[in-house]
Design a protein around this motif. Sequence first.
Motif, PDB file in Angstrom:
ATOM      1  N   LYS A  84      32.186  37.148  23.038  1.00  0.00           N
ATOM      2  CA  LYS A  84      31.501  36.289  24.010  1.00  0.00           C
ATOM      3  C   LYS A  84      30.134  35.893  23.468  1.00  0.00           C
ATOM      4  O   LYS A  84      29.343  36.750  23.075  1.00  0.00           O
ATOM      5  CB  LYS A  84      31.328  37.003  25.349  1.00  0.00           C
ATOM      6  CG  LYS A  84      30.703  36.094  26.420  1.00  0.00           C
ATOM      7  CD  LYS A  84      30.579  36.770  27.764  1.00  0.00           C
ATOM      8  CE  LYS A  84      29.996  35.790  28.789  1.00  0.00           C
ATOM      9  NZ  LYS A  84      29.852  36.381  30.125  1.00  0.00           N
ATOM     10  N   GLU A 112      26.151  37.590  35.023  1.00  0.00           N
ATOM     11  CA  GLU A 112      27.088  37.263  33.947  1.00  0.00           C
ATOM     12  C   GLU A 112      28.071  36.237  34.490  1.00  0.00           C
ATOM     13  O   GLU A 112      28.584  36.387  35.616  1.00  0.00           O
ATOM     14  CB  GLU A 112      27.840  38.514  33.496  1.00  0.00           C
ATOM     15  CG  GLU A 112      26.986  39.529  32.775  1.00  0.00           C
ATOM     16  CD  GLU A 112      26.798  39.180  31.297  1.00  0.00           C
ATOM     17  OE1 GLU A 112      27.316  38.125  30.871  1.00  0.00           O
ATOM     18  OE2 GLU A 112      26.137  39.964  30.600  1.00  0.00           O
ATOM     19  N   GLY A 164      33.565  39.100  30.013  1.00  0.00           N
ATOM     20  CA  GLY A 164      33.247  39.216  28.591  1.00  0.00           C
ATOM     21  C   GLY A 164      34.412  39.646  27.735  1.00  0.00           C
ATOM     22  O   GLY A 164      34.256  39.834  26.528  1.00  0.00           O
TER      23      GLY A 164
END
Length: 232
Positions: A84, A112, A164
Amino acid sequence: MRSIFSNELIVCFACLNSLSDHGCRVFLESLLSREELEKIWHFQKSEDQDRYLLAHAVLRICLSKMTGDLSPSQWQFTETLLGKPEIKTHPIHFNLSHAGHCIALCFSLSHECGIDIEPDRQVDDLQLLKQICCLPEELDRIGSNHRHFLQLWTGKEACLKALGTGFSYPPDRLLLAGHSGIFLDRVGTERKQAHFHYSFLEGIHTTVAWIPNDAEPEILIQPLLTFENLLA
């Protein structure tokens, strides 16, 4: 484009026709790092080269306009062990996606985040893809409806990108229920979930996802970016 505030999640779009002007292309190329410019030439198709150029140059411009911290060419990126992309020495989170002539980006200081887009279309190998990425209760919801499948697909990919992991975590172990993506297996030491927002904009299925914390973000979907307002 204004500065980003702490609890916002901003979504931006741009299209490849922004590169029709030669002067625009030269300017965007001047913003990229040497490594990014080299990656462009790894793509055989000119459309793929243009998509990469636009996505990464617009990313840099948006970061500078939203934070006011660095000029577009100064941003430095790295990757997590699972691939990521992240920014070195800055807390802002971002993610990008592209499909056809469109790119989409999301930004947040507090969460995130991940984003995925897909153009509305008939899906090739629908039955096979359903078996790969859907749980039984999701199969019943989709049936043979291509639009429902694309809504679910963008939801799963956006949630996995926010976490992620990308598709290193099996999509058929992620249950979409309501506005949450529930990870059925532990990721590291804990069982996580993501929240997401879906919209259908100008024929594009768009899902932005985030990892929840104490407060839900305010989602702001921006008008289509043009070369003129990128420079403003």
